[in-house]
Design an enzyme around this catalytic site. Sequence first.
Site, PDB file in Angstrom:
ATOM      1  N   GLY A 124       0.796  -0.709   0.443  1.00  0.00           N
ATOM      2  CA  GLY A 124       0.500  -0.176   0.327  1.00  0.00           C
ATOM      3  C   GLY A 124       0.864   1.302  -0.054  1.00  0.00           C
ATOM      4  O   GLY A 124       0.623   1.910   0.968  1.00  0.00           O
ATOM      5  N   ALA A 125       2.014   1.241  -1.031  1.00  0.00           N
ATOM      6  CA  ALA A 125       2.345   2.225  -1.641  1.00  0.00           C
ATOM      7  C   ALA A 125       2.545   3.880  -2.310  1.00  0.00           C
ATOM      8  O   ALA A 125       3.743   4.518  -2.053  1.00  0.00           O
ATOM      9  CB  ALA A 125       4.031   1.979  -1.307  1.00  0.00           C
ATOM     10  N   THR A 126       1.236   3.671  -2.707  1.00  0.00           N
ATOM     11  CA  THR A 126       1.328   3.877  -3.874  1.00  0.00           C
ATOM     12  C   THR A 126       0.563   5.832  -3.523  1.00  0.00           C
ATOM     13  O   THR A 126       0.041   6.215  -3.518  1.00  0.00           O
ATOM     14  CB  THR A 126       0.430   3.934  -4.498  1.00  0.00           C
ATOM     15  N   GLY A 143      -0.923   8.160   0.616  1.00  0.00           N
ATOM     16  CA  GLY A 143      -1.349   7.638   2.445  1.00  0.00           C
ATOM     17  C   GLY A 143      -0.012   7.900   3.063  1.00  0.00           C
ATOM     18  O   GLY A 143       1.341   8.397   2.645  1.00  0.00           O
ATOM     19  N   GLY A 198       1.492   5.187   3.757  1.00  0.00           N
ATOM     20  CA  GLY A 198       2.788   4.611   2.937  1.00  0.00           C
ATOM     21  C   GLY A 198       3.235   4.745   1.984  1.00  0.00           C
ATOM     22  O   GLY A 198       5.100   5.081   1.731  1.00  0.00           O
ATOM     23  N   SER A 232      -4.493  -0.580  14.192  1.00  0.00           N
ATOM     24  CA  SER A 232      -5.011   0.558  15.105  1.00  0.00           C
ATOM     25  C   SER A 232      -6.036   0.487  16.161  1.00  0.00           C
ATOM     26  O   SER A 232      -6.181  -0.234  16.760  1.00  0.00           O
ATOM     27  CB  SER A 232      -6.747   1.303  13.664  1.00  0.00           C
ATOM     28  N   TYR A 290     -13.464  -2.668   9.327  1.00  0.00           N
ATOM     29  CA  TYR A 290     -12.610  -2.576   9.968  1.00  0.00           C
ATOM     30  C   TYR A 290     -11.756  -2.962  11.915  1.00  0.00           C
ATOM     31  O   TYR A 290     -11.509  -3.112  11.217  1.00  0.00           O
ATOM     32  CB  TYR A 290     -12.814  -0.841   9.342  1.00  0.00           C
TER      33      TYR A 290
END
Length: 279
Positions: free
Chosen positions: A15-17, A19, A21, A148, A171
């Site tokens: 998820g590095a693309t 926010g 990340g 979280s 979530y």
Amino acid sequence: MKQMSLHGRTVLITGATDGMGHRLAELAAEAGATVLLHGRDAAKLGKTEGRVRAKASGGGVRTYRADLSDLEEVRALGEELNAREPHLDVLVNNAVVGGGADTSRREVSAQGHELRFAVNTLAPALLTRLLEPLLSAAAAARVVNVASMGQAPFDLDDLMFERGYEGVEAYCRSKLALIAHTFSAAARLRERGTTVNAIHPAHLMDTSIVRESGFAPAVGVDHGAEPTLRLVADPALEAVTGRYFDRFDDAEAHSQAYDTEARERLEERLADLLGGHGF
């Protein structure tokens, strides 16, 4: 936060693309790491690669595309990494699905699993297992699971939340399940020299997931990326494992995460759900 070096170390961030990340990838590159960027969109991966490469301080940048909501793509990602990379010093399981714009809408993954549980719990559990050979090939490897402070008890008789569904609770259930799995994985991997910890990086960061879920962002992504980078890089944490951190503090997660019976049953369910995919 003190400057920390990652020269000579390889760090994979899912998820590095977007926010946190994305920002974590920049910080890791600045610290000298070879950064492996994961994303599900090839175009966004290309743009992210350019931005992270511009921050690089001695390390390389490589990209890996996969949709982590599909367990077959998670398995393919693991196989590709094992084939291409000689070792992996740090795995940051950061990719996430939030509560959703319509929290009454229950979504499912490619395999028919509840979507939040699939991406937030099943995918990191499977990817970690698949990458154990690479982690074991590194000295003092680390797994960092981005969790979280939003935690709700998971129902072992209804892991897929088929009864009384609500997106934000889904979530929170998935994140608590991830923390519980973190503790189990830490115990299993301790003898291999790999540490496994979970972190709540920050509350309500300015990300698309927070905004989509209807919450007002309270802090920037740096607020979460910095404590996460500490778990990735701080030499003082080299032997610390099986912990839950609230930003920089060693903290207590929801009590269910410490329930041995609940954790054992969860691991049994994960094995049932993921066994056909290499778990």
